[in-house]
Design an enzyme around this catalytic site. Structure first.
Site, PDB file in Angstrom:
ATOM      1  N   SER A 255      -7.056  -6.245  -3.115  1.00 29.50           N
ATOM      2  CA  SER A 255      -6.915  -6.302  -1.659  1.00 29.50           C
ATOM      3  C   SER A 255      -5.689  -7.093  -1.219  1.00 29.50           C
ATOM      4  O   SER A 255      -5.050  -6.746  -0.226  1.00 29.50           O
ATOM      5  CB  SER A 255      -8.173  -6.911  -1.027  1.00 29.50           C
ATOM      6  N   HIS A 256      -5.368  -8.159  -1.939  1.00 31.60           N
ATOM      7  CA  HIS A 256      -4.222  -9.011  -1.595  1.00 31.60           C
ATOM      8  C   HIS A 256      -3.369  -9.200  -2.845  1.00 31.60           C
ATOM      9  O   HIS A 256      -3.914  -9.418  -3.930  1.00 31.60           O
ATOM     10  CB  HIS A 256      -4.674 -10.395  -1.106  1.00 31.60           C
ATOM     11  N   ASN A 257      -2.062  -9.137  -2.678  1.00 25.70           N
ATOM     12  CA  ASN A 257      -1.158  -9.340  -3.813  1.00 25.70           C
ATOM     13  C   ASN A 257       0.140  -9.947  -3.299  1.00 25.70           C
ATOM     14  O   ASN A 257       0.809  -9.347  -2.453  1.00 25.70           O
ATOM     15  CB  ASN A 257      -0.893  -8.000  -4.512  1.00 25.70           C
TER      16      ASN A 257
ATOM     17  N   THR B 285      -6.073 -10.753  -5.612  1.00 23.23           N
ATOM     18  CA  THR B 285      -7.537 -10.734  -5.676  1.00 23.23           C
ATOM     19  C   THR B 285      -7.963  -9.365  -6.182  1.00 23.23           C
ATOM     20  O   THR B 285      -7.456  -8.339  -5.727  1.00 23.23           O
ATOM     21  CB  THR B 285      -8.169 -11.011  -4.304  1.00 23.23           C
TER      22      THR B 285
END
Length: 334
Positions: A91-93, A105
């Site tokens: 979802s987040h990078n 994540t």
């Protein structure tokens, strides 16, 4: 007047957006406006890229997914980011200013054949990284991304701990989860098409959404903003080296700061001695560091690091129960 309404509106929809037949009319009654004005404002805020998405925020663990924060150390960050971004559970990078320079994540589905550890190992192999650390949550003190656009929030606030009501997920709830993950359209009745497709009224949909919220399956239905466009031009993941016997008390103290959106206790490794993670937001780097210095004095911790994000590679909400998870494993896990 319009600027004040915009701030009130953004504050309210970050806290929660009503799942109802005519949510913009409901919000208009609450904010002393009218439905058409709020619909126009919502469209404008979307076009100006201040509102990123308005949809349900689900609790990954409650849906049976396993998740973790992961850090890669790599010399070819663009290649590594491309590999990581292709996984539907990321979802987040972000690129962060540290030897461990790629932070993301990752969630894996309940029926994953690989599981979390082997999925990370596969991503690391595909990306050709030098080293990695897996940092699952041991204890969550706070998760609440609500930017103080009005500027009137107290510096510290008590973190509420809602009591969960037991709930058994039935087939219809998985369909509701899938539907409520979608970004709402700027129309008067954004939930009517979903309710019709589920064979229920909007009122029944709202009641089930509320049940999932009380059970902790859904954290809230709300808007998330583009931080920089909303005026919050700095954020840092601040990691703290804290003694184990004081870690929980310190975590509660840090989580109480309004500038902190996330606060977790995570494992330590020989190469990673920081168990406490906090995400701190501010309108400038100086504001972020002022808050962190105040925290450090209060908790009596001298060893901590700022990990500023230098590039955003990915920021989306996971599409839970999507066939993309099985497709990724079928393609890469053989």
């Amino acid at each position: 007047m319009q600027e004040q309404l915009e701030k009130e509106f953004l504050t309210r929809i970050q806290q929660g957006f009503p799942v109802s037949r005519r949510p913009f009319a409901d919000l208009a009654d609450e904010l002393g406006s009218d439905e058409e004005s709020l619909l126009n404002l919502y469209r404008d805020l979307k076009e100006r890229k201040i509102i990123r998405q308005t949809s349900a925020i689900f609790d990954t663990k409650s849906l049976g997914y396993k998740s973790s924060l992961v850090a890669f150390k790599t010399d070819d960050i663009d290649k590594a980011a491309e590999v990581v971004n292709a996984h539907p559970g990321v979802s987040h990078n972000y690129e962060r200013d540290h030897d461990y320079n790629l932070w993301f994540t990752l969630a894996v589905a309940p029926d994953s054949k690989l599981g979390l550890q082997k999925t990370v190992e596969k991503l690391a192999e595909m990306a050709g990284v030098e080293d990695f650390v897996i940092l699952p949550t041991k204890k969550m003190f706070k998760i609440s991304v609500q930017l103080d656009v009005k500027g009137d929030r107290a510096k510290k606030q008590k973190v509420a701990r809602a009591k969960r009501e037991p709930m058994e997920m039935e087939p219809i709830h998985y369909r509701i989860v899938e539907g409520l993950q979608r970004d709402i359209e700027p129309v008067a009745e954004p939930f009517t098409p979903l309710a019709k497709s589920l064979g229920m009224s909007v009122e029944a949909l709202a009641a089930e959404a509320e049940r999932m919220k009380r059970a902790g399956i859904m954290r809230r239905f709300a808007a998330i903003l583009y931080h920089r466009k909303a005026g919050f031009k700095a954020n840092a993941m601040v990691v703290w080296k804290v003694p184990e016997e004081r870690a929980e008390k310190i975590g509660e103290t840090v989580a109480a700061y309004s500038a902190v959106s996330h606060c977790y206790l995570r494992p330590v490794y020989p190469q990673w001695p920081y168990p406490l993670f906090s995400m701190v937001h501010g309108k400038s780097k100086e504001e972020v560091e002022s808050v962190v210095e105040e925290m450090a004095r209060e908790i009596g911790v001298e060893e901590y690091r700022y990990l500023y994000s230098t590039r955003e590679f990915k920021k989306v909400r996971i599409r839970y129960f999507s066939p993309e998870f099985a497709d990724w494993e079928a393609r890469y896990a053989s």
